[in-house]
Design an enzyme around this catalytic site. Structure first.
Site: not given
Ligand code: ADP
Length: 163
Positions: A21, A45, A94, A132
Protein backbone atom coordinates in the site's frame (compact mmCIF):
# COMPACT_ATOMS: atom_id res chain seq x y z
CA UNK A 1 -7.02 27.46 -7.41
CA UNK A 2 -8.92 24.84 -5.41
CA UNK A 3 -10.82 23.89 -8.60
CA UNK A 4 -7.63 23.11 -10.48
CA UNK A 5 -6.21 20.88 -7.80
CA UNK A 6 -5.84 17.27 -8.85
CA UNK A 7 -7.36 15.37 -5.95
CA UNK A 8 -7.50 11.60 -5.72
CA UNK A 9 -8.83 9.06 -3.29
CA UNK A 10 -7.20 5.72 -2.52
CA UNK A 11 -9.86 3.43 -1.05
CA UNK A 12 -9.32 0.07 0.63
CA UNK A 13 -9.59 -1.98 3.78
CA UNK A 14 -5.99 -1.47 4.93
CA UNK A 15 -6.28 -4.25 7.52
CA UNK A 16 -3.46 -3.41 8.13
CA UNK A 17 -1.42 -1.13 5.86
CA UNK A 18 1.52 -2.94 4.19
CA UNK A 19 4.61 -1.87 2.26
CA UNK A 20 2.58 -2.67 -0.88
CA UNK A 21 0.00 0.00 0.00
CA UNK A 22 2.73 2.44 0.99
CA UNK A 23 4.49 1.96 -2.34
CA UNK A 24 1.26 2.92 -4.14
CA UNK A 25 0.68 5.85 -1.76
CA UNK A 26 4.19 7.18 -2.25
CA UNK A 27 3.99 6.95 -6.05
CA UNK A 28 0.43 8.28 -6.33
CA UNK A 29 1.20 11.21 -4.04
CA UNK A 30 3.74 12.39 -6.61
CA UNK A 31 1.27 12.63 -9.48
CA UNK A 32 -1.62 14.30 -7.63
CA UNK A 33 -1.84 17.46 -5.57
CA UNK A 34 -3.80 15.81 -2.79
CA UNK A 35 -4.26 12.15 -1.98
CA UNK A 36 -7.00 11.11 0.42
CA UNK A 37 -6.77 7.58 1.72
CA UNK A 38 -10.24 6.22 2.44
CA UNK A 39 -10.59 3.33 4.85
CA UNK A 40 -13.77 1.51 3.98
CA UNK A 41 -16.12 0.57 6.80
CA UNK A 42 -17.21 -2.81 5.48
CA UNK A 43 -19.89 -4.30 7.69
CA UNK A 44 -19.69 -7.69 5.95
CA UNK A 45 -15.96 -8.22 6.65
CA UNK A 46 -14.62 -8.89 10.12
CA UNK A 47 -11.33 -7.00 10.25
CA UNK A 48 -8.43 -7.92 12.53
CA UNK A 49 -7.74 -4.27 13.33
CA UNK A 50 -10.47 -1.87 14.41
CA UNK A 51 -11.17 1.22 12.36
CA UNK A 52 -9.33 3.34 14.94
CA UNK A 53 -6.29 1.06 14.80
CA UNK A 54 -6.18 1.00 10.99
CA UNK A 55 -6.62 4.76 10.96
CA UNK A 56 -3.78 5.45 13.37
CA UNK A 57 -1.42 2.97 11.65
CA UNK A 58 -2.06 4.68 8.31
CA UNK A 59 -1.62 8.12 9.80
CA UNK A 60 1.62 7.15 11.46
CA UNK A 61 3.06 5.52 8.32
CA UNK A 62 2.07 8.32 5.92
CA UNK A 63 2.98 11.32 8.06
CA UNK A 64 6.07 12.02 5.93
CA UNK A 65 3.85 12.79 2.92
CA UNK A 66 2.52 16.34 3.28
CA UNK A 67 -0.23 15.97 0.66
CA UNK A 68 -1.67 12.70 2.01
CA UNK A 69 -4.57 12.56 4.46
CA UNK A 70 -6.46 9.64 5.97
CA UNK A 71 -10.24 9.40 6.30
CA UNK A 72 -12.83 6.69 6.82
CA UNK A 73 -15.95 6.17 4.77
CA UNK A 74 -19.05 4.04 4.44
CA UNK A 75 -20.99 3.35 1.28
CA UNK A 76 -19.98 3.82 -2.32
CA UNK A 77 -16.46 4.80 -3.29
CA UNK A 78 -17.75 7.26 -5.89
CA UNK A 79 -19.79 9.04 -3.23
CA UNK A 80 -16.68 9.31 -1.08
CA UNK A 81 -14.82 10.73 -4.09
CA UNK A 82 -17.56 13.29 -4.71
CA UNK A 83 -17.76 14.33 -1.06
CA UNK A 84 -14.06 15.10 -1.26
CA UNK A 85 -14.17 16.81 -4.64
CA UNK A 86 -11.94 14.11 -6.15
CA UNK A 87 -12.18 12.98 -9.77
CA UNK A 88 -9.67 10.18 -9.51
CA UNK A 89 -9.69 6.84 -7.75
CA UNK A 90 -6.32 5.19 -7.21
CA UNK A 91 -6.00 1.42 -7.07
CA UNK A 92 -3.07 -0.95 -7.04
CA UNK A 93 -2.71 -3.94 -9.33
CA UNK A 94 -0.62 -6.83 -8.12
CA UNK A 95 -1.01 -9.81 -10.40
CA UNK A 96 -3.41 -10.86 -13.13
CA UNK A 97 -5.66 -12.17 -10.38
CA UNK A 98 -6.43 -8.59 -9.32
CA UNK A 99 -7.22 -7.60 -12.86
CA UNK A 100 -10.68 -9.05 -13.35
CA UNK A 101 -12.25 -7.75 -10.16
CA UNK A 102 -10.53 -4.38 -10.43
CA UNK A 103 -11.77 -3.98 -14.03
CA UNK A 104 -15.28 -4.83 -12.90
CA UNK A 105 -15.20 -2.29 -10.06
CA UNK A 106 -13.64 0.42 -12.24
CA UNK A 107 -16.13 -0.07 -15.06
CA UNK A 108 -19.09 -0.11 -12.71
CA UNK A 109 -17.88 3.07 -11.04
CA UNK A 110 -17.29 4.72 -14.39
CA UNK A 111 -20.75 3.88 -15.67
CA UNK A 112 -22.37 5.34 -12.53
CA UNK A 113 -20.04 8.32 -12.40
CA UNK A 114 -18.54 9.09 -15.84
CA UNK A 115 -16.78 12.16 -14.46
CA UNK A 116 -14.67 10.02 -12.14
CA UNK A 117 -11.80 7.88 -13.43
CA UNK A 118 -9.76 5.07 -11.94
CA UNK A 119 -5.99 5.18 -12.20
CA UNK A 120 -4.05 1.96 -11.66
CA UNK A 121 -0.56 1.63 -10.37
CA UNK A 122 1.15 -1.66 -10.95
CA UNK A 123 2.92 -2.94 -7.91
CA UNK A 124 6.69 -3.11 -7.84
CA UNK A 125 7.92 -6.71 -8.16
CA UNK A 126 9.07 -6.78 -4.55
CA UNK A 127 5.50 -6.47 -3.27
CA UNK A 128 3.70 -8.32 -6.05
CA UNK A 129 2.87 -11.20 -3.71
CA UNK A 130 1.99 -9.07 -0.72
CA UNK A 131 -1.48 -8.56 0.73
CA UNK A 132 -2.77 -7.70 4.18
CA UNK A 133 -4.03 -11.28 4.40
CA UNK A 134 -0.54 -12.71 3.76
CA UNK A 135 0.99 -10.33 6.32
CA UNK A 136 -1.62 -11.38 8.90
CA UNK A 137 -0.90 -15.05 8.28
CA UNK A 138 2.87 -14.61 8.64
CA UNK A 139 2.38 -12.55 11.81
CA UNK A 140 -0.11 -15.01 13.28
CA UNK A 141 2.52 -17.76 13.25
CA UNK A 142 5.04 -15.44 14.84
CA UNK A 143 7.31 -15.16 11.79
CA UNK A 144 9.25 -12.07 10.83
CA UNK A 145 7.07 -9.51 9.04
CA UNK A 146 9.72 -6.80 8.75
CA UNK A 147 9.92 -7.08 4.95
CA UNK A 148 6.14 -6.85 4.61
CA UNK A 149 5.02 -4.08 6.94
CA UNK A 150 6.55 -1.03 8.66
CA UNK A 151 7.82 -1.37 12.26
CA UNK A 152 4.70 0.20 13.87
CA UNK A 153 2.51 -2.35 12.12
CA UNK A 154 4.82 -5.20 13.14
CA UNK A 155 4.50 -3.96 16.73
CA UNK A 156 0.71 -3.81 16.42
CA UNK A 157 0.75 -7.43 15.20
CA UNK A 158 2.86 -8.47 18.20
CA UNK A 159 0.34 -6.93 20.58
CA UNK A 160 -2.62 -8.38 18.71
CA UNK A 161 -1.25 -11.92 18.65
CA UNK A 162 0.50 -11.71 22.04
CA UNK A 163 3.93 -12.64 20.72
P1 ADP B 1 -9.46 -4.23 -0.66
O1 ADP B 1 -9.97 -4.97 0.52
O2 ADP B 1 -10.41 -3.26 -1.30
O3 ADP B 1 -8.73 -5.10 -1.69
P2 ADP B 1 -6.90 -3.45 0.31
O4 ADP B 1 -6.65 -2.59 1.46
O5 ADP B 1 -6.48 -4.86 0.42
O6 ADP B 1 -8.38 -3.25 -0.07
O7 ADP B 1 -6.18 -2.81 -0.96
C1 ADP B 1 -6.43 -1.50 -1.36
C2 ADP B 1 -5.78 -1.31 -2.70
O8 ADP B 1 -4.38 -1.50 -2.59
C3 ADP B 1 -6.25 -2.26 -3.79
O9 ADP B 1 -6.30 -1.56 -5.00
C4 ADP B 1 -5.17 -3.31 -3.83
O10 ADP B 1 -5.08 -3.90 -5.11
C5 ADP B 1 -3.96 -2.46 -3.53
N1 ADP B 1 -2.87 -3.26 -2.97
C6 ADP B 1 -2.89 -4.05 -1.89
N2 ADP B 1 -1.68 -4.65 -1.69
C7 ADP B 1 -0.87 -4.21 -2.69
C8 ADP B 1 0.48 -4.46 -3.09
N3 ADP B 1 1.25 -5.33 -2.41
N4 ADP B 1 0.95 -3.82 -4.17
C9 ADP B 1 0.17 -2.97 -4.86
N5 ADP B 1 -1.12 -2.71 -4.56
C10 ADP B 1 -1.63 -3.31 -3.51
Amino acid sequence: MEENMRKAIYPGSFDPVTYGHLDIIQRASKVVDELIIGILVNKTKKPLFSMEERFSLLQETTKEFPNVTVKTFEGLTIDFARQNGAKLIIRGLRAVTDFESEMQIAQTNHSIAPDIDTMFFTTCLEYAFLSSTIAKEVAYYGSDVSLLVPPVVAEAFRKKYNH
